[in-house]
Design an enzyme around this catalytic site. Structure first.
Site, PDB file in Angstrom:
ATOM      1  N   ALA A 119      -4.834   2.930  -1.505  1.00 11.42           N
ATOM      2  CA  ALA A 119      -4.169   3.305  -2.755  1.00 11.42           C
ATOM      3  C   ALA A 119      -2.913   2.464  -2.912  1.00 11.42           C
ATOM      4  O   ALA A 119      -2.089   2.388  -1.999  1.00 11.42           O
ATOM      5  CB  ALA A 119      -3.810   4.791  -2.754  1.00 11.42           C
ATOM      6  N   ALA A 161       0.840  -1.197   0.000  1.00 14.36           N
ATOM      7  CA  ALA A 161       0.000   0.000   0.000  1.00 14.36           C
ATOM      8  C   ALA A 161       0.873   1.243   0.000  1.00 14.36           C
ATOM      9  O   ALA A 161       1.894   1.297   0.699  1.00 14.36           O
ATOM     10  CB  ALA A 161      -0.914   0.024   1.215  1.00 14.36           C
ATOM     11  N   ASP A 162       0.461   2.229  -0.780  1.00 12.80           N
ATOM     12  CA  ASP A 162       1.095   3.539  -0.698  1.00 12.80           C
ATOM     13  C   ASP A 162       0.382   4.427   0.309  1.00 12.80           C
ATOM     14  O   ASP A 162       1.004   5.280   0.936  1.00 12.80           O
ATOM     15  CB  ASP A 162       1.109   4.203  -2.078  1.00 12.80           C
ATOM     16  CG  ASP A 162       2.258   3.713  -2.921  1.00 12.80           C
ATOM     17  OD1 ASP A 162       3.223   4.461  -3.085  1.00 12.80           O
ATOM     18  OD2 ASP A 162       2.208   2.559  -3.396  1.00 12.80           O
ATOM     19  N   ARG A 163      -0.920   4.195   0.445  1.00 13.69           N
ATOM     20  CA  ARG A 163      -1.685   5.008   1.404  1.00 13.69           C
ATOM     21  C   ARG A 163      -2.978   4.290   1.743  1.00 13.69           C
ATOM     22  O   ARG A 163      -3.676   3.812   0.852  1.00 13.69           O
ATOM     23  CB  ARG A 163      -1.983   6.387   0.807  1.00 13.69           C
ATOM     24  CG  ARG A 163      -2.405   7.444   1.806  1.00 13.69           C
ATOM     25  CD  ARG A 163      -2.462   8.785   1.107  1.00 13.69           C
ATOM     26  NE  ARG A 163      -2.611   9.886   2.023  1.00 13.69           N
ATOM     27  CZ  ARG A 163      -2.641  11.162   1.660  1.00 13.69           C
ATOM     28  NH1 ARG A 163      -2.524  11.483   0.383  1.00 13.69           N
ATOM     29  NH2 ARG A 163      -2.776  12.116   2.552  1.00 13.69           N
TER      30      ARG A 163
END
Length: 379
Positions: free
Chosen positions: A259, A249-251
């Protein structure tokens, strides 16, 4: 001062020996292992934007240490001037990758360390460098806990004696300070002799899976098979023993919307259709409790050329072990328009579990979203 955290991985994408920082140039992988020296924040910014380094945890650490290298090489300066310089450079580094919440979390914590040192009359430069080094060390230990937590969760959910999983993009030692997040779970399963095979996607258009995850899995001798992004549904349909899709996950928003690399959303859809677990692996630094839902996440869009062209090293230069020759091939007709978002947002209702260094989070019975704010307050 040498600062290297202990890790079982054979790969080290970030090397820090105060005041020298070097990173493994991922643009040349998997055919050449070449380290690039990062002397200052401008070099760090360039490395992130050009994707010489990538992966949300690694981006934050490279940004922090690039400025640490710059600060370490500077002549003595008064605390007030140094604090202003550091804060300005941290703001500049924040422009390198707008989606990666780890980067902004690191910037916030580093600014706090600078402010605290200034208030206490301590050397601001030394405080900044020490805080950056601590981030490098803690990232590896956090990832090892993510790996152990995720491996245990999958084993508890699976009835199989050995486990098959699928992953997307690259989330291993190349995307972190070591061990990895989603690939860290896979690495932990392999170390515990519970992994039968991992399938991994090529991850178009930048091919992080085909280039980088291949490199890691081959280096670690983990049994693995590369598949086209568009083949995953057919694969799940044909092999009932693939128990989970595990991604990074990036966010992550407070409700669990996530995201991650483009293509993640469609993997979650096919996992739910085929009755497989869909697991997000992320350090708590990737979870943004101030962001209620994922529809507020800014999605970076990259160049059309990444889709309309294909770039790689010629097979003959690799086979002959000569100097690598890179070629770009025009795949789509000249003038063809392309949409190239770097990330997509997977809704929380498609996510079976979110694995962090602090444990595994699941939704309450009947809930379609996570309540991560409450879960973190109780953890």
């Amino acid at each position: 001062m040498m600062c290297a955290a202990a890790t079982n991985s054979k790969l080290q994408a970030i090397r820090w020996d105060r005041p020298r920082l070097s990173i493994l140039n991922q643009l040349l992988l998997p055919h050449t292992s070449e380290y690039v020296e990062i002397k200052n924040s401008a070099d760090g910014h360039h490395a992130i934007v050009t994707m010489q380094t990538r992966g949300a945890p690694a981006i934050a650490i490279v940004a922090a240490l690039s400025l640490a290298a710059e600060v370490s090489a500077m002549s003595n300066s008064d605390n007030e001037s140094m604090a202003g310089f550091i804060n300005s450079k941290l703001d500049y580094l924040g422009t390198s990758r707008p989606t990666a919440v780890n980067l902004f979390d690191a910037i916030r914590k580093l600014k706090q360390a600078v402010s605290q040192a200034a208030c206490q009359g301590k050397c601001v430069a030394e405080a900044y460098v020490a805080a950056s080094e601590a981030m490098l060390s803690s990232d590896v230990s956090d990832n090892q806990r993510i790996g152990a937590n995720g491996a245990q969760y999958i084993q508890e959910q699976s009835k199989a004696r050995t486990i098959k999983v699928l992953t997307h993009c690259n989330t291993g030692a190349l995307a972190t300070a070591g061990h990895g997040t989603a690939l860290g779970i896979i690495r932990s399963l392999h170390q515990e002799k519970q992994l039968d095979r991992v399938y991994y996607t090529e991850t178009r258009p930048y091919n992080q899976g085909a280039r980088l995850t291949s490199y890691e899995l081959l280096t670690e001798d983990i049994p693995a098979t590369l598949v086209c992004d568009s083949a995953v549904s057919a694969l799940l349909s044909s092999d009932p023993y693939i128990v989970a899709i595990v991604v990074g996950a990036d966010r992550v928003a407070a409700n669990g919307d996530t995201a991650n690399k483009i293509g993640t959303y469609q993997l979650a859809i096919t996992a739910q259709y085929h009755g497989r677990l869909f697991i997000v692996a992320a350090p708590t630094t990737s979870i943004d409790l101030d962001l209620p839902k994922g529809n507020e996440i800014v999605i970076e869009e990259r160049s059309e050329n990444e889709i309309t062209t294909a770039t790689g090293f010629t097979k003959s230069s690799i086979e002959q072990r000569a100097e690598l020759e890179k070629e770009t091939i025009q795949v789509a007709p000249m003038g063809a328009q392309a949409w190239n978002p770097s990330f997509d947002v997977t809704p929380a209702n498609l996510i079976s579990a979110i694995v962090t260094e602090n444990g595994v989070f699941t939704k309450s019975d009947g809930a379609s979203e996570y309540d991560l704010k409450n879960a973190f307050s109780l953890n």
